[in-house]
Scaffold this motif. Structure first.
Motif, PDB file in Angstrom:
ATOM      1  N   SER A 145     -22.965 -16.933 -38.659  1.00  0.00           N
ATOM      2  CA  SER A 145     -23.734 -15.935 -39.419  1.00  0.00           C
ATOM      3  C   SER A 145     -24.533 -15.083 -38.430  1.00  0.00           C
ATOM      4  CB  SER A 145     -24.685 -16.651 -40.364  1.00  0.00           C
ATOM      5  OG  SER A 145     -25.682 -17.313 -39.609  1.00  0.00           O
ATOM      6  N   GLY A 146     -25.159 -14.010 -38.934  1.00  0.00           N
ATOM      7  CA  GLY A 146     -25.936 -13.121 -38.062  1.00  0.00           C
ATOM      8  C   GLY A 146     -27.034 -13.862 -37.318  1.00  0.00           C
ATOM      9  N   GLY A 147     -27.757 -14.717 -38.044  1.00  0.00           N
ATOM     10  CA  GLY A 147     -28.848 -15.470 -37.416  1.00  0.00           C
ATOM     11  C   GLY A 147     -28.331 -16.444 -36.375  1.00  0.00           C
ATOM     12  N   MET A 148     -27.198 -17.103 -36.680  1.00  0.00           N
ATOM     13  CA  MET A 148     -26.623 -18.068 -35.722  1.00  0.00           C
ATOM     14  C   MET A 148     -26.141 -17.349 -34.466  1.00  0.00           C
ATOM     15  SD  MET A 148     -24.544 -20.370 -38.440  1.00  0.00           S
ATOM     16  CE  MET A 148     -23.929 -21.748 -37.487  1.00  0.00           C
ATOM     17  N   LYS A 149     -25.599 -16.131 -34.648  1.00  0.00           N
ATOM     18  CA  LYS A 149     -25.146 -15.355 -33.472  1.00  0.00           C
ATOM     19  C   LYS A 149     -26.336 -15.073 -32.561  1.00  0.00           C
ATOM     20  CE  LYS A 149     -21.166 -12.943 -35.299  1.00  0.00           C
ATOM     21  NZ  LYS A 149     -20.665 -11.769 -35.928  1.00  0.00           N
ATOM     22  N   LYS A 150     -27.456 -14.693 -33.169  1.00  0.00           N
ATOM     23  CA  LYS A 150     -28.627 -14.383 -32.345  1.00  0.00           C
ATOM     24  C   LYS A 150     -29.138 -15.631 -31.642  1.00  0.00           C
ATOM     25  CE  LYS A 150     -29.954 -10.056 -34.061  1.00  0.00           C
ATOM     26  NZ  LYS A 150     -30.684  -9.243 -34.989  1.00  0.00           N
ATOM     27  N   ARG A 151     -29.091 -16.775 -32.350  1.00  0.00           N
ATOM     28  CA  ARG A 151     -29.534 -18.007 -31.701  1.00  0.00           C
ATOM     29  C   ARG A 151     -28.567 -18.403 -30.584  1.00  0.00           C
ATOM     30  NH1 ARG A 151     -30.215 -20.783 -37.241  1.00  0.00           N
ATOM     31  NH2 ARG A 151     -30.176 -22.793 -36.201  1.00  0.00           N
ATOM     32  N   ALA A 152     -27.269 -18.169 -30.802  1.00  0.00           N
ATOM     33  CA  ALA A 152     -26.293 -18.450 -29.734  1.00  0.00           C
ATOM     34  C   ALA A 152     -26.556 -17.540 -28.538  1.00  0.00           C
ATOM     35  CB  ALA A 152     -24.872 -18.242 -30.246  1.00  0.00           C
ATOM     36  N   ALA A 153     -26.941 -16.286 -28.829  1.00  0.00           N
ATOM     37  CA  ALA A 153     -27.253 -15.354 -27.735  1.00  0.00           C
ATOM     38  C   ALA A 153     -28.491 -15.832 -26.981  1.00  0.00           C
ATOM     39  CB  ALA A 153     -27.465 -13.950 -28.292  1.00  0.00           C
ATOM     40  N   ILE A 154     -29.459 -16.400 -27.713  1.00  0.00           N
ATOM     41  CA  ILE A 154     -30.648 -16.949 -27.042  1.00  0.00           C
ATOM     42  C   ILE A 154     -30.247 -18.158 -26.189  1.00  0.00           C
ATOM     43  CG2 ILE A 154     -32.879 -18.085 -27.424  1.00  0.00           C
ATOM     44  CD1 ILE A 154     -33.255 -16.273 -29.876  1.00  0.00           C
ATOM     45  N   ALA A 155     -29.336 -18.988 -26.721  1.00  0.00           N
ATOM     46  CA  ALA A 155     -28.859 -20.144 -25.947  1.00  0.00           C
ATOM     47  C   ALA A 155     -28.184 -19.676 -24.653  1.00  0.00           C
ATOM     48  CB  ALA A 155     -27.882 -20.967 -26.781  1.00  0.00           C
ATOM     49  N   ARG A 156     -27.417 -18.595 -24.761  1.00  0.00           N
ATOM     50  CA  ARG A 156     -26.759 -18.044 -23.560  1.00  0.00           C
ATOM     51  C   ARG A 156     -27.813 -17.575 -22.555  1.00  0.00           C
ATOM     52  NH1 ARG A 156     -22.644 -13.138 -24.340  1.00  0.00           N
ATOM     53  NH2 ARG A 156     -24.554 -11.982 -24.685  1.00  0.00           N
ATOM     54  N   ALA A 157     -28.866 -16.943 -23.088  1.00  0.00           N
ATOM     55  CA  ALA A 157     -29.949 -16.503 -22.210  1.00  0.00           C
ATOM     56  C   ALA A 157     -30.630 -17.712 -21.562  1.00  0.00           C
ATOM     57  CB  ALA A 157     -30.955 -15.679 -23.001  1.00  0.00           C
ATOM     58  N   LEU A 158     -30.822 -18.795 -22.339  1.00  0.00           N
ATOM     59  CA  LEU A 158     -31.486 -19.995 -21.816  1.00  0.00           C
ATOM     60  C   LEU A 158     -30.691 -20.629 -20.676  1.00  0.00           C
ATOM     61  CD1 LEU A 158     -32.682 -21.909 -25.004  1.00  0.00           C
ATOM     62  CD2 LEU A 158     -34.057 -20.766 -23.294  1.00  0.00           C
ATOM     63  N   ALA A 159     -29.349 -20.583 -20.804  1.00  0.00           N
ATOM     64  CA  ALA A 159     -28.500 -21.215 -19.787  1.00  0.00           C
ATOM     65  C   ALA A 159     -28.699 -20.559 -18.422  1.00  0.00           C
ATOM     66  CB  ALA A 159     -27.037 -21.127 -20.210  1.00  0.00           C
ATOM     67  N   ILE A 160     -29.155 -19.321 -18.427  1.00  0.00           N
ATOM     68  CA  ILE A 160     -29.404 -18.611 -17.169  1.00  0.00           C
ATOM     69  C   ILE A 160     -30.716 -19.092 -16.534  1.00  0.00           C
ATOM     70  CG2 ILE A 160     -29.804 -16.269 -16.222  1.00  0.00           C
ATOM     71  CD1 ILE A 160     -28.045 -15.193 -18.498  1.00  0.00           C
ATOM     72  N   GLU A 161     -31.544 -19.819 -17.332  1.00  0.00           N
ATOM     73  CA  GLU A 161     -32.897 -20.196 -16.932  1.00  0.00           C
ATOM     74  C   GLU A 161     -33.637 -18.959 -16.453  1.00  0.00           C
ATOM     75  OE1 GLU A 161     -32.825 -23.596 -14.361  1.00  0.00           O
ATOM     76  OE2 GLU A 161     -32.326 -24.901 -16.049  1.00  0.00           O
ATOM     77  N   PRO A 162     -33.812 -17.988 -17.340  1.00  0.00           N
ATOM     78  CA  PRO A 162     -34.304 -16.669 -16.903  1.00  0.00           C
ATOM     79  C   PRO A 162     -35.793 -16.656 -16.590  1.00  0.00           C
ATOM     80  CG  PRO A 162     -34.085 -16.729 -19.273  1.00  0.00           C
ATOM     81  CD  PRO A 162     -33.626 -18.057 -18.783  1.00  0.00           C
ATOM     82  N   GLN A 163     -36.157 -15.666 -15.771  1.00  0.00           N
ATOM     83  CA  GLN A 163     -37.570 -15.419 -15.490  1.00  0.00           C
ATOM     84  C   GLN A 163     -38.091 -14.300 -16.383  1.00  0.00           C
ATOM     85  OE1 GLN A 163     -36.137 -14.978 -11.406  1.00  0.00           O
ATOM     86  NE2 GLN A 163     -37.981 -16.053 -10.773  1.00  0.00           N
ATOM     87  N   LEU A 164     -37.144 -13.532 -16.921  1.00  0.00           N
ATOM     88  CA  LEU A 164     -37.499 -12.430 -17.816  1.00  0.00           C
ATOM     89  C   LEU A 164     -36.423 -12.343 -18.902  1.00  0.00           C
ATOM     90  CD1 LEU A 164     -39.041  -9.721 -18.476  1.00  0.00           C
ATOM     91  CD2 LEU A 164     -37.464  -8.607 -16.914  1.00  0.00           C
ATOM     92  N   ILE A 165     -36.851 -12.365 -20.163  1.00  0.00           N
ATOM     93  CA  ILE A 165     -35.895 -12.180 -21.258  1.00  0.00           C
ATOM     94  C   ILE A 165     -36.283 -10.931 -22.038  1.00  0.00           C
ATOM     95  CG2 ILE A 165     -34.876 -13.076 -23.373  1.00  0.00           C
ATOM     96  CD1 ILE A 165     -35.186 -15.774 -22.609  1.00  0.00           C
TER      97      ILE A 165
END
Lengths: 253, 246
Positions: A145-165
């Motif tokens: 769903s739309g919300g799950m896609k956004k959460r998956a995108a956040i998970a992808r961002a988390l995997a980078i261990e970012p300093q800036l999101i």
């Protein structure tokens, strides 16, 4: 759940940023600073230049004039983008539709060959669990769903261990409950790893609910900047009108 | 137009510089290679058989009527390996695979997937263009070799079965062997290698420069196929002159 204790946010400075498309100036010399580890929300009406600004902040666009610095280093200088870990959560999620959710989340690690496949699989499972999507590794983005896609995108961002999101309209097209889940994720992430978060949104509830500071942008200019309380007390007529806007059903004739 | 040609040249140069990463992208190369071969083999087979057949049908009776039946195998063989197989197969691949490449990359561009790659410091040329370029540059020449063999078979079948021509298969192939040299086949295969690069570069470029929504993707697909075919035909003339030394 993953526990990352290292506080890793980086600061962002924008000086005199100007951008025109086809002779029409979209950004009129913006100046502001985002402090390390804060949640900074760029709020404003549609077409005010928020998303264009966000694309400049992650190096997807080159400014006509002005400068964007990450920890005092120009973002467009050679190797700066490689030196800092940054991630962006797109309005549409930006997941690669030809890959599974798991492959999407582990894409940065696999493409840069930073971990072994087994480690990547473990990290992917952890990050998906962090955003409440446990067990969705083998699903295709089209099955979410739309919300799950956004959460998956956040998970992808988390995997980078970012300093800036950077988040582009993270709650648009979502129902109120899903919006709260996404907002919680953003705050928890900020508290857990101290990542600097820049959020573009016209969602007033989200902005005032989670921001450390808010900048209101209109027609390519920042008209007000400060804490949510300071913005609420802003005397600027545009800010007052934007914050007070609400639909009223016309009286029956 | 000149801007497009310049951008395509630049894209090709970047892809060449990125070739050393092709090994890292080998699973994508194999995926694309399988897609091209699997999707096109039956079509190549049908097309080349009937191209060989129709060339035999067009030239056979005329040559036999002038007592030149011994030349039919050579004429059909030469036309197929030097010209028809490389050009027709390249046009087929431009329509079948080039359009798919432009549509896939174009939709990735429109739906911000390419932006997402860039934010992860993943070069779209390495990730998207190099695997497609390498796989099509290997697959198309192989398909052309296959098309040449099937085309000759189509020609031989018509020469044998058509009453106006009525040349035994052994005679057809004996004449073909006398006239067609290995360098003629190599010329055709070399041409198809160049055409494969053209199809990949034109299609990937159109995909990467897609603007707008679904209509933009449709426009890119049309442009990718039309531009590829135009460039194949123009380059065919230039390459033929160079290879024949005329």
């Amino acid at each position: 759940m993953t526990t990352i204790t290292q506080k890793c946010g980086i600061g962002l400075q924008v000086r005199g940023l100007r951008k025109s498309y086809g002779g029409q100036e979209i950004l009129h010399g913006l100046d502001f600073e985002v402090r390390p580890g804060e949640i900074f929300v760029l709020m404003g009406p549609s077409g005010s230049g928020k998303s264009v600004l966000l694309r400049h902040l992650i190096g997807l666009e080159v400014p006509d004039e002005g400068d964007i610095q990450l920890d005092s280093q120009p973002i467009l200088a050679e190797d700066v983008m490689g030196k800092y870990r940054m991630a962006m959560v797109f309005q549409s999620g930006g997941l690669l539709n030809s890959l599974t959710v798991g492959e999407n989340v582990g894409l940065y690690l696999s493409e840069h060959q930073l971990k072994t496949p087994a480690e990547i699989a473990r990290i992917v499972a952890e990050k998906l669990e962090d955003v409440g999507l446990k067990g969705t590794e083998d699903k295709m983005p089209s099955e979410l769903s739309g919300g799950m896609k956004k959460r998956a995108a956040i998970a992808r961002a988390l995997a980078i261990e970012p300093q800036l999101i950077l988040y582009d309209e993270p709650t648009s097209e979502l129902d109120p409950l899903s919006s709260v889940v996404i907002a919680d994720e953003i705050v928890q992430l900020n508290q857990r790893i101290g990542v600097t978060s820049v959020i573009v949104s016209h969602d007033r509830d989200l902005s005032f609910g989670i921001a450390d500071r808010v900048a209101v942008i209109n027609e390519g200019r920042i008209v007000s900047i400060g804490t949510p309380e300071e913005i609420r007390r802003s005397p600027d007529p545009m800010v007052r009108e934007f914050l007070a806007a609400g639909f009223k059903r016309p009286a029956n004739p | 137009m000149f801007q497009n040609v310049g951008e395509m040249a630049l894209l090709f140069w970047r892809a060449i510089l990125a070739l050393p990463v092709a090994w890292r992208q080998r699973h994508k190369v194999f995926e694309q290679f399988f897609e091209i071969g699997n999707a096109s083999l039956l079509m190549v087979c049908l097309l080349s058989f009937f191209i060989g057949a129709v060339i035999a049908l067009q030239t056979g009776p005329v040559l036999v009527e002038r007592s030149l039946s011994s030349a039919v195998g050579g004429v059909v063989g030469m036309a197929i390996c030097r010209e028809l197989a490389p050009v027709m197969m390249s046009i087929l691949i431009a329509g079948r695979i080039g359009s798919a490449m432009a549509a896939e990359i174009g939709s990735m561009r429109v739906y911000q997937e390419i932006d997402a790659l860039r934010t992860m410091n993943i070069n779209p040329v390495h990730y998207l263009v190099v695997p497609r370029l390498v796989s099509i540059a290997v697959a198309l020449p192989l398909l052309v070799v296959f098309a040449i063999l099937v085309g000759w078979l189509g020609g031989a079948t018509v020469c044998f079965s058509n009453n106006q021509i009525a040349i035994p298969i052994q005679t057809f192939y004996a004449n073909l062997r006398d006239v067609v040299e290995i360098k003629d086949v190599a010329n055709g295969v070399f041409k198809s290698f160049i055409f494969a690069i053209v199809v990949a570069v034109v299609s990937c470029h159109q995909g990467l420069t897609t603007r707008g929504g679904p209509r933009g993707i449709g426009r890119s697909v049309t442009k990718a196929v039309v531009n590829s075919i135009v460039m194949i035909v123009i380059l065919d003339y230039i390459l033929t002159r160079v290879l024949l030394g005329t």
